[in-house]
Scaffold this active site. Structure first.
Site, mmCIF file in Angstrom:
data_model
loop_
_atom_site.group_PDB
_atom_site.id
_atom_site.type_symbol
_atom_site.label_atom_id
_atom_site.label_comp_id
_atom_site.label_asym_id
_atom_site.label_seq_id
_atom_site.Cartn_x
_atom_site.Cartn_y
_atom_site.Cartn_z
ATOM 1 N N HIS A 19 -66.552 46.989 7.930
ATOM 2 C CA HIS A 19 -66.762 48.203 8.370
ATOM 3 C C HIS A 19 -66.446 49.458 8.679
ATOM 4 O O HIS A 19 -67.485 50.209 8.680
ATOM 5 C CB HIS A 19 -66.554 47.766 10.025
ATOM 6 N N ASP A 123 -71.464 51.016 14.698
ATOM 7 C CA ASP A 123 -71.077 49.366 14.502
ATOM 8 C C ASP A 123 -72.555 48.611 14.766
ATOM 9 O O ASP A 123 -72.474 48.489 16.235
ATOM 10 C CB ASP A 123 -69.952 49.101 14.633
#
Ligand code: UDP
Length: 476
Positions: A19, A123
């Site tokens: 990520h 995210d």
């Protein structure tokens, strides 16, 4: 004429390698377009990035960029590894979420030298950021680290439950899944995202994905690290649920293309672990396309017994190999464990083992001919861009569906999920490197070419980035 202020984007990743890696690249792309960017890290991630990735130098050239940190609420000596992912998920809910609120509400991170935040890019698994964005009246765009095929499948969990396809027993792994539109002809239970293996419908992982998927549809827009030529059919269906969707992938290739225009070197590491560059010198000494690169990313782990099966498979394939064996990849150590002498000897002759490699560089090295991978989405895209066929051993999250697409849809590799046997490992490596190489290479080279077009001037991902920036400006 009234001048609009420069937009200030707050980027907030889930604190894990895959990520962080992709969202830092997105941050760099926005900085290259002159936007103000604040990148919000947990303190743990921030320390590691500074230690191993030299982000200060790389981002120091952008006056509009800065890092901001928050605590994740976990003890300093906590491993934060995938084994303890539930601790991390718990800390997101109980600690990170309220801290994030306090940070943004009421003054949107406004300071003397920078305007308040005008857009949040968070995210996709942190959908609570949508509520905060609504409270401070700024748009919230969600960044999706995994593939579109994974994202699409998560919209049909309820349908799979209603059709009796979830939950499934161990003896139903090969049963066809018919509730995910567009995947009826090849999807089996075992290919579903890993949380679908839960035995109970109230499993926290399954429930989390279910609610996160529903919540995420409230976001202003979504960004996916994929490209239209690769996942076009899924993307057009997805747009019925998510009308505003920007595809910017493969993001690392898009960044390299934009860096080139800005006369910047294509170097970057967003590594949270120390990179061992000695493997590049070793690769320099190997013949063209002779090496299998073997790496399972940052979180997949295995047992000693599985490691030995892979090791024998690699050695028995007769191929040269570069193996990334993270120190934490075998969490349960057997005290009397010994590596057989014959494996050590064969590795000395034609193998090389490191704790962590500069993977993007490794994959495009001329000596590398194939990738034995866990099918993490970043690794899959990096392999495609490098034109490398794959053997896949997926475990978590989107990996099982990615590997199915690699083998059955894109036909650029082999999927050996749920098996770990030295003879299969050796056979699939030989198939990838010799026996069935030609067909795989034709397909992967076609995809590499499409990827290259998408990120070049006029390509879809390239245009979408401009569109995203225009939209962020218009919304600010
Ligand atoms: N990576 C790396 N060195 C390694 C192994 C992996 O730099 O030795 C990078 C790789 O290039 C990729 C990321 O770590 O960008 C892993 O992301 P991915 O989505 O493939 O897997 P995850 O670690 O999230 O499971």
């Amino acid at each position: 004429m009234e001048h609009k202020p420069i937009p200030h984007v707050l980027i907030f990743p889930f604190p894990a390698q895959g990520h962080i890696n992709s969202m830092l690249k997105l941050a760099e792309l926005l900085c290259l377009s002159g936007l103000h960017v604040t990148f919000l890290n947990t303190e743990f991630i921030h320390l590691r990035l500074h230690r191993f990735a030299d982000v200060e130098t790389r981002f120091g050239i952008f006056p509009g960029f800065r890092f901001e940190t928050i605590s994740d609420g976990l003890p300093a000596d906590h491993s934060r590894s995938f084994n303890s992912i539930s601790d991390l998920i718990h800390s997101v809910k109980t600690f990170i979420e309220p801290t994030f609120r306090k940070l943004l509400i009421p003054d949107r991170l406004k300071s003397e030298d920078r305007p308040p935040v005008t857009c949040i890019i968070a995210d996709g698994v942190l959908s609570f950021t949508i509520d905060v964005a609504e409270a401070i009246e700024v748009p919230c765009i969600l960044w999706r680290t995994p593939s579109a095929c994974y994202f699409w499948s998560t919209f049909f969990i309820s349908e799979m439950i209603a059709a009796g396809e979830l939950p499934f027993n161990d003896d139903e792994m090969d049963k066809a899944i018919t509730s995910v539109p567009g995947m009826e002809n090849f999807l089996r239970s075992r290919d579903l995202p890993s949380f679908c293996r839960a035995k109970e419908l109230n499993d926290p992982g399954l429930q989390l994905i279910l609610t996160e998927t529903i919540n995420s549809t409230r976001a202003t827009a979504h960004i996916l690290n994929t490209f239209e030529d690769l996942e076009g059919p899924i993307l057009s269906q997805l747009r019925a649920y998510i009308p505003k969707l920007y595809t910017l992938g493969p993001l690392h290739a898009l960044l390299n293309s934009r860096r080139k225009i800005a006369s910047q070197p294509p170097t970057s590491s967003n590594s949270l672990l120390e990179i061992d560059r000695s493997c590049m010198t070793w690769l320099d000494q190997q013949p063209s396309k002779s090496v299998v690169y073997f790496s399972f990313g940052s979180v997949v782990f295995m047992s000693h017994a599985q490691m030995i099966e892979f090791w024998y498979g690699l050695v028995n394939s007769g191929k040269r190999f570069l193996w990334v064996l993270r120190p934490d990849s075998i969490p349960v150590k057997t005290s009397d464990f010994q590596v057989p002498e014959e494996l050590k000897l064969a590795t000395k002759e034609r193998g090389y083992i490191v704790d962590w490699s500069p993977q993007e560089e490794v994959l495009v090295h001329p000596a590398v001919g194939g990738f034995f991978t866990h099918s993490g989405w970043n690794s899959t895209l990096e392999s495609m861009v490098a034109g490398l066929p794959m053997v896949c051993w997926p475990q978590f999250a989107d990996q099982p569906i990615n590997s199915r697409y690699v083998s059955e849809v894109w036909k650029i590799g082999f999927d050996m999920k749920d098996t770990c046997d030295r003879s299969i490992v050796a056979k699939l490596i030989r198939d990838m490197m010799d026996d069935k190489r030609e067909e795989l290479v034709v397909s992967v080279n076609r995809i590499a070419e499409q990827a290259s077009k998408c990120v070049s001037e006029g390509g879809t991902s390239n245009r979408n980035l401009d569109l995203l920036i225009e939209d962020i400006k218009a919304m600010s």
